[in-house]
Design a protein around this motif. Sequence first.
Motif, short mmCIF file in Angstrom:
data_model
loop_
_atom_site.label_atom_id
_atom_site.label_comp_id
_atom_site.label_asym_id
_atom_site.label_seq_id
_atom_site.Cartn_x
_atom_site.Cartn_y
_atom_site.Cartn_z
N LEU A 94 0.85 -1.20 0.00
CA LEU A 94 0.00 0.00 0.00
C LEU A 94 0.88 1.25 0.00
CD1 LEU A 94 -2.77 -0.96 2.59
CD2 LEU A 94 -2.77 -1.25 0.11
N LEU A 95 1.93 1.20 0.80
CA LEU A 95 2.88 2.33 0.83
C LEU A 95 3.49 2.54 -0.55
CD1 LEU A 95 4.97 1.95 4.11
CD2 LEU A 95 3.23 3.65 3.60
N ALA A 96 3.90 1.43 -1.16
CA ALA A 96 4.56 1.52 -2.45
C ALA A 96 3.63 2.13 -3.49
CB ALA A 96 5.03 0.13 -2.89
N LYS A 97 2.34 1.78 -3.42
CA LYS A 97 1.37 2.33 -4.38
C LYS A 97 1.34 3.85 -4.30
CE LYS A 97 -2.22 -1.14 -5.03
NZ LYS A 97 -3.59 -1.49 -4.58
N ASN A 101 7.49 5.54 1.86
CA ASN A 101 8.50 4.67 2.44
C ASN A 101 8.26 4.64 3.94
OD1 ASN A 101 10.96 3.88 3.69
ND2 ASN A 101 12.05 4.28 1.77
N VAL A 102 8.46 3.50 4.54
CA VAL A 102 8.17 3.34 5.96
C VAL A 102 8.99 4.31 6.82
CG1 VAL A 102 9.82 1.47 6.33
CG2 VAL A 102 7.78 1.60 7.74
N THR A 103 10.13 4.76 6.29
CA THR A 103 10.97 5.67 7.09
C THR A 103 10.32 7.04 7.30
OG1 THR A 103 12.16 6.28 5.10
CG2 THR A 103 13.20 4.63 6.51
N THR A 104 9.46 7.47 6.35
CA THR A 104 8.85 8.79 6.52
C THR A 104 7.41 8.70 7.01
OG1 THR A 104 8.06 8.88 4.24
CG2 THR A 104 10.24 9.79 4.67
N THR A 105 6.94 7.48 7.27
CA THR A 105 5.55 7.32 7.71
C THR A 105 5.47 6.74 9.11
OG1 THR A 105 5.48 5.13 6.70
CG2 THR A 105 4.69 6.97 5.37
N PRO A 162 10.98 14.29 9.91
CA PRO A 162 11.32 13.38 8.80
C PRO A 162 10.73 11.98 8.99
CG PRO A 162 13.26 14.53 9.59
CD PRO A 162 12.17 14.87 10.55
N GLU A 163 10.39 11.61 10.22
CA GLU A 163 9.88 10.26 10.45
C GLU A 163 8.37 10.18 10.25
OE1 GLU A 163 11.70 11.80 12.99
OE2 GLU A 163 13.56 11.01 12.13
N GLY A 164 7.72 11.31 10.02
CA GLY A 164 6.28 11.24 9.90
C GLY A 164 5.67 12.22 8.92
N ASN A 165 6.52 12.82 8.08
CA ASN A 165 5.99 13.86 7.19
C ASN A 165 5.44 13.32 5.88
OD1 ASN A 165 8.30 13.20 5.84
ND2 ASN A 165 9.31 15.17 6.12
N TYR A 166 5.53 12.01 5.69
CA TYR A 166 4.97 11.37 4.50
C TYR A 166 5.55 11.96 3.21
CZ TYR A 166 1.63 8.33 6.78
OH TYR A 166 1.05 7.32 7.51
N MET A 167 6.83 12.31 3.26
CA MET A 167 7.46 12.75 2.02
C MET A 167 7.67 11.52 1.16
SD MET A 167 7.77 15.92 1.95
CE MET A 167 9.06 16.39 0.79
N PRO A 168 7.58 11.70 -0.16
CA PRO A 168 7.79 10.55 -1.05
C PRO A 168 9.11 9.87 -0.70
CG PRO A 168 7.13 12.47 -2.29
CD PRO A 168 7.33 12.93 -0.88
#
Length: 195
Positions: A94-97, A101-105, A162-168
């Motif tokens: 789902l993230l990949a779609k 990346n799990v690092t920013t989410t 950076p750990e939660g900003n949902y940047m691509p």
Amino acid sequence: MACFQRYVFLSLLLQAILFLNNHTAKCDDEEDNLLQGINSYRVGLNLTALTKNEKAECLAEEIADQFKDQPCTNTTGSNTVPGTESQFSNYPSLLAKCHLNVTTTRDGMIMPACVPDLVPSLVLSNFTKSQYSLYLNDTKYTGAGIGSDKNWIVAVLTTNTPEGNYMPGDSTSPGFKLMLNYHTLFLLTGFFLLL
Ligand SMILES: *[C@@H]1O[C@H](CO)[C@@H](O)[C@H](O)[C@H]1NC(C)=O
Ligand SMILES: *[C@@H]1O[C@H](CO)[C@@H](O)[C@H](O)[C@H]1NC(C)=O
Ligand SMILES: *[C@@H]1O[C@H](CO)[C@@H](O)[C@H](O)[C@H]1NC(C)=O
Ligand SMILES: *[C@@H]1O[C@H](CO)[C@@H](O)[C@H](O)[C@H]1NC(C)=O
Ligand SMILES: *[C@@H]1O[C@H](CO)[C@@H](O)[C@H](O)[C@H]1NC(C)=O
């Protein structure tokens, strides 16, 4: 005759487009309603309003799509551990779609709710008057994306870290590619100017 067929085809196409637009507009209404409701709630608590995060919205849509066929009676199961990846077996895909990346989410919060017909007042109270209010009360969240499908509505909260900003989070994200293209274009132009 061919002309007539083309006319029929084009008008059907037009209707399909209008129908799709109407349909998404209706969903967007419910989603916008919830975001507005959450923001009024937060302003009432002297917290900053959440800004719309497109990437989080994409993920919320994907997750709502996963839930859409589950009956509302099953909410307790999905609500027990909100926001954790473990509740979705295919979370990585789902993230990949959404080119995430799990690092920013990691620090984001995923909150699904099921309300028959998504009645706006019930939808809002399912977030503000449930265990989810713990997260809505939290100053660390600064953004949100909301997605819905059938009776399910999903809010994804994001932070400005950076750990939660949902940047691509991968190089195949459209934004990154576009930048790359502009960059190459720029280089090429420079190259031709030199000649
Ligand atoms: C919000 O802030 C105002 C002014 O800073 C203060 O008077 C009010 O009591 C605060 N409300 C809450 C719910 O904290
Ligand atoms: C409820 O959810 C669980 C796990 O998500 C699933 O295994 C179960 O089949 C669902 N039950 C119904 C009635 O859909
Ligand atoms: C996520 O990002 C990290 C660091 O940017 C990278 O090492 C990792 O391979 C990425 N994972 C995926 C699935 O793209
Ligand atoms: C949440 O929605 C359900 C309908 O699915 C409703 O019965 C319930 O009262 C709502 N809960 C809250 C806290 O508003
Ligand atoms: C969030 O804040 C509201 C208003 O202060 C309060 O009623 C609610 O209990 C809080 N939620 C949690 C989980 O602490």
